[in-house]
Design a protein around this motif. Structure first.
Motif, PDB file in Angstrom:
ATOM      1  N   THR A   1       0.811  -1.217   0.000  1.00  0.00           N
ATOM      2  CA  THR A   1       0.000   0.000   0.000  1.00  0.00           C
ATOM      3  C   THR A   1       0.845   1.267   0.000  1.00  0.00           C
ATOM      4  O   THR A   1       0.535   2.228  -0.686  1.00  0.00           O
ATOM      5  CB  THR A   1      -0.908   0.026   1.259  1.00  0.00           C
ATOM      6  N   ALA A   2       1.924   1.256   0.775  1.00  0.00           N
ATOM      7  CA  ALA A   2       2.635   2.502   1.068  1.00  0.00           C
ATOM      8  C   ALA A   2       3.980   2.665   0.381  1.00  0.00           C
ATOM      9  O   ALA A   2       4.452   3.791   0.238  1.00  0.00           O
ATOM     10  CB  ALA A   2       2.838   2.619   2.582  1.00  0.00           C
ATOM     11  N   ALA A   3       4.623   1.581  -0.021  1.00  0.00           N
ATOM     12  CA  ALA A   3       5.964   1.686  -0.591  1.00  0.00           C
ATOM     13  C   ALA A   3       5.891   1.864  -2.100  1.00  0.00           C
ATOM     14  O   ALA A   3       5.001   1.344  -2.756  1.00  0.00           O
ATOM     15  CB  ALA A   3       6.788   0.450  -0.243  1.00  0.00           C
ATOM     16  N   GLU A   4       6.849   2.571  -2.625  1.00  0.00           N
ATOM     17  CA  GLU A   4       6.952   2.807  -4.068  1.00  0.00           C
ATOM     18  C   GLU A   4       7.896   1.761  -4.641  1.00  0.00           C
ATOM     19  O   GLU A   4       9.028   1.625  -4.195  1.00  0.00           O
ATOM     20  CB  GLU A   4       7.504   4.206  -4.316  1.00  0.00           C
ATOM     21  N   GLY A   5       7.441   1.021  -5.628  1.00  0.00           N
ATOM     22  CA  GLY A   5       8.293   0.019  -6.252  1.00  0.00           C
ATOM     23  C   GLY A   5       8.389  -1.236  -5.411  1.00  0.00           C
ATOM     24  O   GLY A   5       7.858  -1.320  -4.303  1.00  0.00           O
TER      25      GLY A   5
ATOM     26  N   VAL B   1       5.512   5.670   4.282  1.00  0.00           N
ATOM     27  CA  VAL B   1       4.476   6.163   5.188  1.00  0.00           C
ATOM     28  C   VAL B   1       3.137   5.938   4.499  1.00  0.00           C
ATOM     29  O   VAL B   1       3.005   6.163   3.291  1.00  0.00           O
ATOM     30  CB  VAL B   1       4.690   7.660   5.516  1.00  0.00           C
ATOM     31  N   HIS B   2       2.164   5.482   5.273  1.00  0.00           N
ATOM     32  CA  HIS B   2       0.834   5.240   4.705  1.00  0.00           C
ATOM     33  C   HIS B   2       0.369   6.503   3.979  1.00  0.00           C
ATOM     34  O   HIS B   2       0.495   7.616   4.502  1.00  0.00           O
ATOM     35  CB  HIS B   2      -0.159   4.868   5.809  1.00  0.00           C
ATOM     36  N   PRO B   3      -0.162   6.358   2.764  1.00  0.00           N
ATOM     37  CA  PRO B   3      -0.561   7.535   1.976  1.00  0.00           C
ATOM     38  C   PRO B   3      -1.495   8.496   2.711  1.00  0.00           C
ATOM     39  O   PRO B   3      -1.408   9.709   2.511  1.00  0.00           O
ATOM     40  CB  PRO B   3      -1.247   6.925   0.753  1.00  0.00           C
TER      41      PRO B   3
ATOM     42  N   GLY C   1       7.516  10.245   8.707  1.00  0.00           N
ATOM     43  CA  GLY C   1       8.780   9.988   8.019  1.00  0.00           C
ATOM     44  C   GLY C   1       9.950  10.604   8.766  1.00  0.00           C
ATOM     45  O   GLY C   1      11.012   9.983   8.909  1.00  0.00           O
ATOM     46  N   SER C   2       9.769  11.811   9.256  1.00  0.00           N
ATOM     47  CA  SER C   2      10.837  12.475  10.025  1.00  0.00           C
ATOM     48  C   SER C   2      11.158  11.704  11.295  1.00  0.00           C
ATOM     49  O   SER C   2      12.330  11.557  11.665  1.00  0.00           O
ATOM     50  CB  SER C   2      10.417  13.899  10.383  1.00  0.00           C
TER      51      SER C   2
ATOM     52  N   THR D   1       8.006  12.818  -5.123  1.00  0.00           N
ATOM     53  CA  THR D   1       7.529  13.085  -3.761  1.00  0.00           C
ATOM     54  C   THR D   1       8.605  12.710  -2.746  1.00  0.00           C
ATOM     55  O   THR D   1       8.870  13.450  -1.799  1.00  0.00           O
ATOM     56  CB  THR D   1       6.238  12.298  -3.487  1.00  0.00           C
ATOM     57  N   ALA D   2       9.242  11.569  -2.969  1.00  0.00           N
ATOM     58  CA  ALA D   2      10.302  11.135  -2.058  1.00  0.00           C
ATOM     59  C   ALA D   2      11.492  12.082  -2.114  1.00  0.00           C
ATOM     60  O   ALA D   2      12.115  12.354  -1.085  1.00  0.00           O
ATOM     61  CB  ALA D   2      10.745   9.713  -2.394  1.00  0.00           C
TER      62      ALA D   2
END
Length: 141
Positions: free
Chosen positions: A23-27, A77-79, A87-88, A116-117
């Motif tokens: 759900t939350a990670a890209e790739g 981080v969950h969208p 994230g911080s 975004t990242a």
């Protein structure tokens, strides 16, 4: 805003982490399977850091230290929870871990297409090093 807390993942968290990344990670990564994450947690129990809000998984980061370099992976981080400091908080926990272990510089794997990242990493004080290129070779099929 609900306050988040961070902690190291435990073996019982792994199925939830793998589902969360969908759900939350890209790739995706070659290691995004139960066996890969089990090896990570068994070898370095503090490396996979989770963020939770009211008992719900809302973020992850892998803070791997091999005794030489500090590597960051899977900052996710969950969208619906982004831009709330999660994230911080995860990066702060990872950086504290690195310093405690004797690390001197963190590096992150960030997809080129994930704009975004890029903004999030820059806001956290990271910058790309254009003089380096990642070289890879699959070791399994």
């Amino acid at each position: 805003m609900i306050e988040s807390s961070t902690r190291s993942a435990r073996p019982g968290d792994l199925d939830a982490v793998l589902a969360f990344w969908k759900t939350a990670a890209e790739g995706t990564s070659i290691s995004d399977d139960r066996a890969g994450v089990e090896r990570l947690v068994a070898r370095d129990p503090g490396a996979l850091i989770l963020a939770e809000q009211a008992g719900e998984l809302v973020g992850t980061v892998i803070a791997g230290f091999d005794g030489w370099r500090c590597h960051l992976y899977r900052l996710a981080v969950h969208p619906e929870r982004r831009r709330q400091g999660i994230g911080s908080a995860l990066l702060a926990a990872a950086e504290e871990r690195f310093v405690r272990l004797g690390g001197r510089r963190g590096d992150a794997m960030v997809l080129v297409r994930n704009e975004t990242a890029h903004h999030a990493w820059r806001a956290a004080g990271y910058a790309p090093e254009e003089k380096w290129r990642r070289w890879t070779k699959p070791l399994t099929d």
